[in-house]
Design a protein around this motif. Sequence first.
Motif, PDB file in Angstrom:
ATOM      1  N   SER A  25      16.812   6.968 -13.731  1.00 15.74           N
ATOM      2  CA  SER A  25      18.003   6.903 -14.575  1.00 15.74           C
ATOM      3  C   SER A  25      17.989   5.623 -15.390  1.00 15.74           C
ATOM      4  O   SER A  25      17.402   4.614 -14.996  1.00 15.74           O
ATOM      5  CB  SER A  25      19.277   6.978 -13.738  1.00 15.74           C
ATOM      6  N   THR A  37      24.503   7.927 -19.293  1.00 14.73           N
ATOM      7  CA  THR A  37      23.282   7.650 -18.544  1.00 14.73           C
ATOM      8  C   THR A  37      22.259   8.744 -18.796  1.00 14.73           C
ATOM      9  O   THR A  37      22.598   9.927 -18.778  1.00 14.73           O
ATOM     10  CB  THR A  37      23.583   7.575 -17.028  1.00 14.73           C
ATOM     11  N   PHE A  39      18.801  10.655 -17.498  1.00 16.99           N
ATOM     12  CA  PHE A  39      18.089  10.942 -16.257  1.00 16.99           C
ATOM     13  C   PHE A  39      16.822  11.720 -16.573  1.00 16.99           C
ATOM     14  O   PHE A  39      16.818  12.572 -17.459  1.00 16.99           O
ATOM     15  CB  PHE A  39      18.934  11.822 -15.326  1.00 16.99           C
TER      16      PHE A  39
END
Length: 107
Positions: A25, A37, A39
């Motif tokens: 992440s 975020t 990922f």
Amino acid sequence: MAEQSPEGASRAVDLVGYQDGAVVSRIVVKQAAGNVTLFAFDAGQELSEHTAPYDALVQVLEGEAEVTIAGRPHRLRAGDLILMPANKPHAVRAPARFKMLLTMIRS
């Protein structure tokens, strides 16, 4: 780091890389109002079922993901998005490698 245009834009999919056997992440934005975020999930990796006190929007950038919300599975492909409502149990699984953008909204 991904190549940026003169205006400072980046390709989100290039800002996080895959790692064998892991979920990677990278926080892109962290503010009082929420976080964004990125990922990268290797095949077979997952975020086990949990709840969060805020709504979260998942956008799949590359590959395919399985997102389960309140026991109901959803298969998402690149370009798809889904809202994971606050306080509802949810999980994310990678049937194959995929990348996603998670926007957590704290209001």
